[in-house]
Design a protein around this motif. Structure first.
Motif, PDB file in Angstrom:
ATOM      1  N   MET A  46     -68.981 -58.264  40.031  1.00  0.00           N
ATOM      2  CA  MET A  46     -69.442 -59.608  40.394  1.00  0.00           C
ATOM      3  C   MET A  46     -70.489 -60.122  39.420  1.00  0.00           C
ATOM      4  N   GLY A  47     -71.359 -59.218  38.964  1.00  0.00           N
ATOM      5  CA  GLY A  47     -72.377 -59.592  37.987  1.00  0.00           C
ATOM      6  C   GLY A  47     -73.077 -60.883  38.316  1.00  0.00           C
ATOM      7  N   ASP A  48     -73.075 -61.782  37.366  1.00  0.00           N
ATOM      8  CA  ASP A  48     -73.776 -63.054  37.525  1.00  0.00           C
ATOM      9  C   ASP A  48     -72.792 -64.201  37.757  1.00  0.00           C
ATOM     10  N   TRP A  49     -71.742 -63.929  38.499  1.00  0.00           N
ATOM     11  CA  TRP A  49     -70.736 -64.934  38.777  1.00  0.00           C
ATOM     12  C   TRP A  49     -71.391 -66.098  39.505  1.00  0.00           C
ATOM     13  N   THR A  50     -71.231 -67.277  38.983  1.00  0.00           N
ATOM     14  CA  THR A  50     -71.888 -68.443  39.572  1.00  0.00           C
ATOM     15  C   THR A  50     -70.983 -69.150  40.569  1.00  0.00           C
ATOM     16  N   LEU A  51     -71.597 -69.903  41.433  1.00  0.00           N
ATOM     17  CA  LEU A  51     -70.857 -70.696  42.401  1.00  0.00           C
ATOM     18  C   LEU A  51     -69.884 -71.643  41.696  1.00  0.00           C
ATOM     19  N   GLN A  52     -70.296 -72.193  40.576  1.00  0.00           N
ATOM     20  CA  GLN A  52     -69.456 -73.145  39.848  1.00  0.00           C
ATOM     21  C   GLN A  52     -68.154 -72.506  39.362  1.00  0.00           C
ATOM     22  N   LEU A  53     -68.166 -71.205  39.142  1.00  0.00           N
ATOM     23  CA  LEU A  53     -66.963 -70.513  38.662  1.00  0.00           C
ATOM     24  C   LEU A  53     -66.223 -69.756  39.767  1.00  0.00           C
ATOM     25  N   ALA A  54     -66.766 -69.771  40.980  1.00  0.00           N
ATOM     26  CA  ALA A  54     -66.181 -69.004  42.090  1.00  0.00           C
ATOM     27  C   ALA A  54     -64.806 -69.513  42.493  1.00  0.00           C
ATOM     28  N   GLY A  55     -64.534 -70.791  42.282  1.00  0.00           N
ATOM     29  CA  GLY A  55     -63.263 -71.358  42.688  1.00  0.00           C
ATOM     30  C   GLY A  55     -62.322 -71.660  41.539  1.00  0.00           C
ATOM     31  N   VAL A  56     -62.632 -71.152  40.347  1.00  0.00           N
ATOM     32  CA  VAL A  56     -61.807 -71.418  39.165  1.00  0.00           C
ATOM     33  C   VAL A  56     -60.539 -70.570  39.203  1.00  0.00           C
ATOM     34  N   LYS A  57     -59.398 -71.247  38.980  1.00  0.00           N
ATOM     35  CA  LYS A  57     -58.116 -70.546  38.849  1.00  0.00           C
ATOM     36  C   LYS A  57     -57.721 -70.558  37.383  1.00  0.00           C
ATOM     37  N   VAL A  58     -57.088 -69.492  36.960  1.00  0.00           N
ATOM     38  CA  VAL A  58     -56.578 -69.429  35.587  1.00  0.00           C
ATOM     39  C   VAL A  58     -55.058 -69.309  35.645  1.00  0.00           C
ATOM     40  N   PRO A  62     -53.011 -65.689  40.623  1.00  0.00           N
ATOM     41  CA  PRO A  62     -52.905 -66.397  41.899  1.00  0.00           C
ATOM     42  C   PRO A  62     -54.208 -66.610  42.672  1.00  0.00           C
ATOM     43  N   HIS A  63     -55.279 -65.918  42.284  1.00  0.00           N
ATOM     44  CA  HIS A  63     -56.486 -65.954  43.108  1.00  0.00           C
ATOM     45  C   HIS A  63     -57.710 -66.396  42.323  1.00  0.00           C
ATOM     46  N   THR A  64     -58.659 -66.946  43.064  1.00  0.00           N
ATOM     47  CA  THR A  64     -59.978 -67.239  42.505  1.00  0.00           C
ATOM     48  C   THR A  64     -60.909 -66.100  42.887  1.00  0.00           C
ATOM     49  N   ALA A  65     -62.093 -66.094  42.315  1.00  0.00           N
ATOM     50  CA  ALA A  65     -63.081 -65.072  42.676  1.00  0.00           C
ATOM     51  C   ALA A  65     -63.423 -65.167  44.158  1.00  0.00           C
ATOM     52  N   ALA A 103     -62.243 -72.054  47.104  1.00  0.00           N
ATOM     53  CA  ALA A 103     -63.641 -72.021  46.664  1.00  0.00           C
ATOM     54  C   ALA A 103     -64.559 -72.018  47.879  1.00  0.00           C
ATOM     55  N   PRO A 104     -65.733 -71.428  47.738  1.00  0.00           N
ATOM     56  CA  PRO A 104     -66.695 -71.468  48.841  1.00  0.00           C
ATOM     57  C   PRO A 104     -67.201 -72.896  49.041  1.00  0.00           C
ATOM     58  N   THR A 105     -67.616 -73.195  50.248  1.00  0.00           N
ATOM     59  CA  THR A 105     -68.115 -74.534  50.548  1.00  0.00           C
ATOM     60  C   THR A 105     -69.444 -74.826  49.861  1.00  0.00           C
ATOM     61  N   ASP A 106     -70.248 -73.774  49.688  1.00  0.00           N
ATOM     62  CA  ASP A 106     -71.562 -73.955  49.062  1.00  0.00           C
ATOM     63  C   ASP A 106     -72.132 -72.600  48.645  1.00  0.00           C
ATOM     64  N   GLU A 107     -73.291 -72.644  48.034  1.00  0.00           N
ATOM     65  CA  GLU A 107     -73.973 -71.428  47.557  1.00  0.00           C
ATOM     66  C   GLU A 107     -74.245 -70.456  48.693  1.00  0.00           C
ATOM     67  N   LYS A 108     -74.597 -70.985  49.850  1.00  0.00           N
ATOM     68  CA  LYS A 108     -74.903 -70.135  51.004  1.00  0.00           C
ATOM     69  C   LYS A 108     -73.681 -69.298  51.404  1.00  0.00           C
ATOM     70  N   ALA A 109     -72.498 -69.927  51.426  1.00  0.00           N
ATOM     71  CA  ALA A 109     -71.273 -69.193  51.778  1.00  0.00           C
ATOM     72  C   ALA A 109     -70.976 -68.106  50.748  1.00  0.00           C
ATOM     73  N   GLY A 163     -60.873 -54.620  40.154  1.00  0.00           N
ATOM     74  CA  GLY A 163     -60.203 -54.679  38.857  1.00  0.00           C
ATOM     75  C   GLY A 163     -59.652 -56.068  38.589  1.00  0.00           C
ATOM     76  N   GLN A 164     -59.102 -56.699  39.620  1.00  0.00           N
ATOM     77  CA  GLN A 164     -58.630 -58.075  39.465  1.00  0.00           C
ATOM     78  C   GLN A 164     -59.792 -59.012  39.120  1.00  0.00           C
ATOM     79  N   LEU A 165     -60.915 -58.800  39.763  1.00  0.00           N
ATOM     80  CA  LEU A 165     -62.092 -59.631  39.468  1.00  0.00           C
ATOM     81  C   LEU A 165     -62.549 -59.447  38.028  1.00  0.00           C
ATOM     82  N   VAL A 166     -62.493 -58.229  37.535  1.00  0.00           N
ATOM     83  CA  VAL A 166     -62.882 -57.975  36.139  1.00  0.00           C
ATOM     84  C   VAL A 166     -61.940 -58.729  35.199  1.00  0.00           C
ATOM     85  N   MET A 167     -60.651 -58.677  35.473  1.00  0.00           N
ATOM     86  CA  MET A 167     -59.684 -59.396  34.629  1.00  0.00           C
ATOM     87  C   MET A 167     -59.876 -60.910  34.737  1.00  0.00           C
ATOM     88  N   LEU A 168     -60.133 -61.391  35.928  1.00  0.00           N
ATOM     89  CA  LEU A 168     -60.377 -62.820  36.120  1.00  0.00           C
ATOM     90  C   LEU A 168     -61.627 -63.245  35.365  1.00  0.00           C
TER      91      LEU A 168
END
Length: 174
Positions: A46-58, A62-65, A103-109, A163-168
């Protein structure tokens, strides 16, 4: 002034081979659950994954963070609750194991989901660490499962999705 040594001889506690094997198994399970060996830890993935990137699809993924985090949290909670509670009812498959949104609704989620995941992971680690927990005993309300099986299932499931999160993460460039 030097203390006089006691004339009483202390006998070291005898450790039975079965006690050593039990401790070794528990240590190995904890190692896996914490991300040891070929596994990555939750914090490292998870490291420093930001809220802004939590809902990014590539592309072609098939999944976001957020989807993976929530899936891991929900599945882990199900495994933990099943392991400890005879009245637990698993959610319906598959919808009960995946979030409704990408994506999460907000930082709190986002932060609450990570905190809940870590809390439940620590609880499973405590269950495995507790020498009163018989790792081999069938869970009475199950159909053959043991705490050993549930702990390995949890470690394997988390490892797969971490592992999927690392690849994402690499695909997004973070």
């Amino acid at each position: 002034m030097k203390k006089k040594s006691s004339s009483k001889k202390r006998t070291p506690k005898t450790v039975k081979p079965s006690d050593r094997r039990d401790k070794s198994l528990r240590d190995h399970l904890l190692y896996l659950l914490k991300g040891g060996g070929a596994h990555v830890s939750f914090d490292d993935a998870m490291g420093d994954w930001t809220l802004q990137l939590a809902g990014v699809k590539v592309a072609n993924f098939p999944h976001t963070a957020w989807m993976l985090l929530e899936h891991m949290r929900l599945a882990q909670r199900d495994i933990l609750d099943f392991s400890r509670n005879s009245k637990h009812v698993s959610p319906p498959w598959p919808e009960g194991y995946w979030p409704a949104s990408e994506a999460p609704t907000d930082e709190k989620a986002w932060t609450a989901s990570m905190a809940a995941f870590n809390k439940d992971l620590r609880t499973m680690q405590q269950l495995v660490s507790d020498r009163e927990t018989d790792l081999y005993a069938r869970i009475p309300w199950g159909d053959g499962q043991t705490i050993l099986r549930e702990a390995m299932l949890l470690a394997d499931h988390n490892a797969y999705h971490l592992g999927q999160l690392v690849m994402l993460r690499k695909s997004i460039g973070i």
